[in-house]
Design a protein around this motif. Structure first.
Motif, PDB file in Angstrom:
ATOM      1  N   PRO A  36      22.094  44.803  78.872  1.00  0.00           N
ATOM      2  CA  PRO A  36      21.403  45.899  78.181  1.00  0.00           C
ATOM      3  C   PRO A  36      21.974  46.127  76.785  1.00  0.00           C
ATOM      4  N   ARG A  83      22.593  49.161  74.337  1.00  0.00           N
ATOM      5  CA  ARG A  83      22.653  50.621  74.195  1.00  0.00           C
ATOM      6  C   ARG A  83      22.673  50.944  72.714  1.00  0.00           C
ATOM      7  N   VAL A  84      21.740  51.786  72.304  1.00  0.00           N
ATOM      8  CA  VAL A  84      21.560  52.125  70.897  1.00  0.00           C
ATOM      9  C   VAL A  84      22.216  53.479  70.630  1.00  0.00           C
ATOM     10  N   SER A 106      11.997  51.270  67.591  1.00  0.00           N
ATOM     11  CA  SER A 106      12.332  50.890  68.969  1.00  0.00           C
ATOM     12  C   SER A 106      11.988  49.425  69.228  1.00  0.00           C
ATOM     13  N   TYR A 114      14.765  47.382  67.931  1.00  0.00           N
ATOM     14  CA  TYR A 114      15.909  47.358  68.852  1.00  0.00           C
ATOM     15  C   TYR A 114      15.665  46.375  69.989  1.00  0.00           C
ATOM     16  N   GLU A 146      19.174  58.506  72.986  1.00  0.00           N
ATOM     17  CA  GLU A 146      20.006  57.309  73.004  1.00  0.00           C
ATOM     18  C   GLU A 146      19.293  56.227  73.802  1.00  0.00           C
ATOM     19  N   VAL A 198      18.062  52.803  75.560  1.00  0.00           N
ATOM     20  CA  VAL A 198      18.681  51.629  76.166  1.00  0.00           C
ATOM     21  C   VAL A 198      17.590  50.572  76.311  1.00  0.00           C
ATOM     22  N   CYS A 199      17.853  49.402  75.768  1.00  0.00           N
ATOM     23  CA  CYS A 199      16.908  48.284  75.839  1.00  0.00           C
ATOM     24  C   CYS A 199      17.318  47.379  76.995  1.00  0.00           C
ATOM     25  N   THR A 200      16.345  47.042  77.835  1.00  0.00           N
ATOM     26  CA  THR A 200      16.624  46.203  78.993  1.00  0.00           C
ATOM     27  C   THR A 200      15.589  45.093  79.115  1.00  0.00           C
ATOM     28  N   ALA A 205      17.639  58.464  78.295  1.00  0.00           N
ATOM     29  CA  ALA A 205      18.549  58.935  79.336  1.00  0.00           C
ATOM     30  C   ALA A 205      17.834  59.706  80.447  1.00  0.00           C
TER      31      ALA A 205
END
Length: 133
Positions: free
Chosen positions: A13, A15-16, A59, A62, A92, A94-96, A116
């Motif tokens: 992942p 995390r930004v 986004s 990212y 915050e 999170v790219c997955t 989140a």
């Protein structure tokens, strides 16, 4: 991308850091997207939003970093997303990603950006060649 890639494999992942108003202003300048709903709270309220929100393409960028952190950019064969929700300031992301299939020397990925609270702001797919051609 290490070793043999299989369906079901997750990507590490990304995390930004929290999306600040400064982040939004800098992205507006870098991208040329000065739509005021992304940088001016008064303008956002005038059109019915509570506050500014992040550019969808930020986004998406990212998510691009997630892909190129996993494989060299030259191996990206396709990449597309659907914008599903807005990203508010201070979120915050999170790219997955997960390998959904391996076919014809390429990994097919399901990718997403999640906040989140569980809100998914982008969903997409990508195809990554597993070797240089």
């Amino acid at each position: 991308m290490n070793g043999r890639v299989r369906a079901g494999d997750p990507l590490p992942p990304l995390r930004v850091p929290a999306i600040s108003r400064t982040t939004l202003a800098l992205y507006a300048g870098a991208s040329g997207d000065y739509n005021p709903v992304h940088v001016d709270a008064d303008a956002a309220r005038e059109v019915g939003f509570e506050d500014v929100f992040a550019h969808g393409m930020l986004s998406m960028a990212y998510l691009g970093r997630l892909l190129t952190g996993w494989a060299p950019q030259r191996r990206v064969r396709s990449y597309g997303v659907r914008f599903t929700a807005m990203t508010p300031p201070h979120a915050e992301p999170v790219c997955t990603g997960t390998v959904s299939a391996v076919q014809d020397g390429a990994a097919h990925l399901d990718i997403a950006v999640t906040l989140a609270d569980g809100t998914v702001t982008l969903r997409g797919t990508a195809v990554i060649a597993l070797a240089d051609e």
